[in-house]
Design a protein around this motif. Structure first.
Motif, PDB file in Angstrom:
ATOM      1  N   TRP A  62      37.162  83.133  34.883  1.00 31.12           N
ATOM      2  CA  TRP A  62      37.149  82.186  33.779  1.00 31.12           C
ATOM      3  C   TRP A  62      37.441  80.804  34.352  1.00 31.12           C
ATOM      4  CZ3 TRP A  62      36.283  82.915  28.522  1.00 31.12           C
ATOM      5  CH2 TRP A  62      36.149  84.253  28.101  1.00 31.12           C
ATOM      6  N   VAL A  63      36.655  79.810  33.941  1.00 33.67           N
ATOM      7  CA  VAL A  63      36.887  78.442  34.396  1.00 33.67           C
ATOM      8  C   VAL A  63      37.028  77.521  33.186  1.00 33.67           C
ATOM      9  CG1 VAL A  63      35.661  78.775  36.579  1.00 33.67           C
ATOM     10  CG2 VAL A  63      34.414  77.924  34.578  1.00 33.67           C
ATOM     11  N   CYS A  67      37.130  70.813  33.434  1.00 34.82           N
ATOM     12  CA  CYS A  67      37.323  70.477  34.846  1.00 34.82           C
ATOM     13  C   CYS A  67      36.911  71.583  35.806  1.00 34.82           C
ATOM     14  CB  CYS A  67      38.776  70.087  35.104  1.00 34.82           C
ATOM     15  SG  CYS A  67      39.946  71.454  34.902  1.00 34.82           S
ATOM     16  N   SER A  68      36.542  72.744  35.271  1.00 33.26           N
ATOM     17  CA  SER A  68      36.084  73.885  36.082  1.00 33.26           C
ATOM     18  C   SER A  68      37.173  74.508  36.947  1.00 33.26           C
ATOM     19  CB  SER A  68      34.896  73.479  36.971  1.00 33.26           C
ATOM     20  OG  SER A  68      33.797  73.102  36.181  1.00 33.26           O
ATOM     21  N   CYS A  69      38.442  74.169  36.690  1.00 36.12           N
ATOM     22  CA  CYS A  69      39.531  74.875  37.354  1.00 36.12           C
ATOM     23  C   CYS A  69      39.681  76.265  36.726  1.00 36.12           C
ATOM     24  CB  CYS A  69      40.837  74.094  37.216  1.00 36.12           C
ATOM     25  SG  CYS A  69      40.887  72.565  38.189  1.00 36.12           S
ATOM     26  N   GLY A  74      44.629  81.827  28.577  1.00 33.68           N
ATOM     27  CA  GLY A  74      44.431  80.893  27.486  1.00 33.68           C
ATOM     28  C   GLY A  74      44.634  79.435  27.812  1.00 33.68           C
ATOM     29  N   ARG A  75      44.830  79.089  29.103  1.00 32.52           N
ATOM     30  CA  ARG A  75      45.010  77.675  29.427  1.00 32.52           C
ATOM     31  C   ARG A  75      44.474  77.361  30.824  1.00 32.52           C
ATOM     32  NH1 ARG A  75      49.621  76.915  32.559  1.00 32.52           N
ATOM     33  NH2 ARG A  75      50.920  78.784  32.814  1.00 32.52           N
ATOM     34  N   CYS A  76      44.168  76.082  31.017  1.00 36.05           N
ATOM     35  CA  CYS A  76      43.682  75.613  32.309  1.00 36.05           C
ATOM     36  C   CYS A  76      44.838  75.587  33.315  1.00 36.05           C
ATOM     37  CB  CYS A  76      43.080  74.215  32.156  1.00 36.05           C
ATOM     38  SG  CYS A  76      42.511  73.466  33.707  1.00 36.05           S
ATOM     39  N   PRO A  82      47.874  67.449  33.763  1.00 34.45           N
ATOM     40  CA  PRO A  82      47.569  68.347  32.643  1.00 34.45           C
ATOM     41  C   PRO A  82      46.130  68.174  32.147  1.00 34.45           C
ATOM     42  CG  PRO A  82      49.693  67.280  32.331  1.00 34.45           C
ATOM     43  CD  PRO A  82      49.037  66.585  33.483  1.00 34.45           C
ATOM     44  N   CYS A  83      45.502  69.282  31.816  1.00 28.51           N
ATOM     45  CA  CYS A  83      44.146  69.251  31.277  1.00 28.51           C
ATOM     46  C   CYS A  83      44.203  69.578  29.787  1.00 28.51           C
ATOM     47  CB  CYS A  83      43.275  70.268  32.014  1.00 28.51           C
ATOM     48  SG  CYS A  83      41.582  70.367  31.393  1.00 28.51           S
ATOM     49  N   PRO A  84      43.565  68.769  28.934  1.00 28.70           N
ATOM     50  CA  PRO A  84      43.661  68.985  27.487  1.00 28.70           C
ATOM     51  C   PRO A  84      42.812  70.148  26.974  1.00 28.70           C
ATOM     52  CG  PRO A  84      42.190  67.152  27.940  1.00 28.70           C
ATOM     53  CD  PRO A  84      42.774  67.558  29.261  1.00 28.70           C
TER      54      PRO A  84
END
Length: 241
Positions: A62-63, A67-69, A74-76, A82-84
């Motif tokens: 899962w990315v 940002c493709s991280c 359930g979260r980046c 921090p990514c929104p």
């Protein structure tokens, strides 16, 4: 060496470029892998009836949609800042080895093609994705002829054990009807016998020297179960030779 006659074009249904329910009908030639290597079939896309020898590697992840991280639980997971985003996108990639009695080829498959290869239903495919999201990313690699060997750190991982069992099962290692395109890096080598390399093979106490063709690399366009009418056509073609 000529393996067989050029085969007729075959009508093939593939997902269209529009909505997920759209279907496109294309005409692709039915070919032998050996003829592609020796340059006796000139095509960039085609269909081959082949057998899956093994699943060499399988990557499920899962990315983050922004940002493709890696997207995990359930979260980046981006650590720099921090990514929104609260949305993840699932990707599946696999590399398999297939053969059709004339040659072997490496084939890259992705996303829904992987589900077709593993013969997972929609519910099973979604269930697998939910297990993967807990870890964010999983990677399985073929470790031996039995297909059950896992890296020591993965022997206690039930998900990895499941993937190892499925990838080595006759459900996956079966005959398929593969629609493909030739990878661009292969195009300049096909039919060029000067690219063949001498290899030494050992069998018991004896050694043999033989020329090995360059590895044929293909990209999967679609996977279907074998159309046995097509197999009859292939059988008739070989009997004529």
């Amino acid at each position: 060496m000529r393996i067989g006659n050029s085969l007729t074009n075959y009508s093939y249904s593939v997902p269209g470029g529009g909505s997920s329910s759209s279907i496109a009908i294309v005409e692709w030639p039915l070919v032998y892998l050996g003829n592609l290597i020796y340059g006796q079939e000139i095509c960039q896309q085609g269909i081959v009836c082949c057998h899956v020898v093994n699943v060499h590697s399988l990557k499920l992840q899962w990315v983050c949609s922004l940002c493709s991280c890696i997207f995990k639980q359930g979260r980046c997971t981006r650590s720099s800042e921090p990514c929104p985003s609260a949305v993840g996108v699932f990707h599946a990639n696999t590399k398999i080895i297939v053969e059709d009695g004339t040659a072997e080829a490496w084939v890259r498959c992705k996303d829904e093609q992987v589900a077709d290869l593993l013969q997972l239903s929609s519910a099973e495919w979604e269930g697998l994705q939910q297990h993967v999201v807990q870890q964010g990313s999983v990677y399985f690699q073929y470790q031996g002829r039995s297909g059950h060997e896992l890296h020591e750190e993965n022997t206690g991982d039930l998900l990895m054990q499941y993937l190892g069992t499925v990838c080595a099962s006759p459900i996956v290692c079966r005959s398929i009807q593969l629609a493909f395109k030739v990878d661009s890096r292969n195009k300049r080598m096909l039919g060029q016998t000067e690219t063949f390399q001498m290899r030494m093979l050992k069998c018991g106490d004896h050694q043999y020297s033989t020329k090995m063709a360059p590895t044929l690399s293909l990209t999967c366009l679609d996977i279907k179960e074998v159309d046995y009418r097509m197999l009859c056509h292939l059988g008739n073609d070989r009997l004529i030779q």
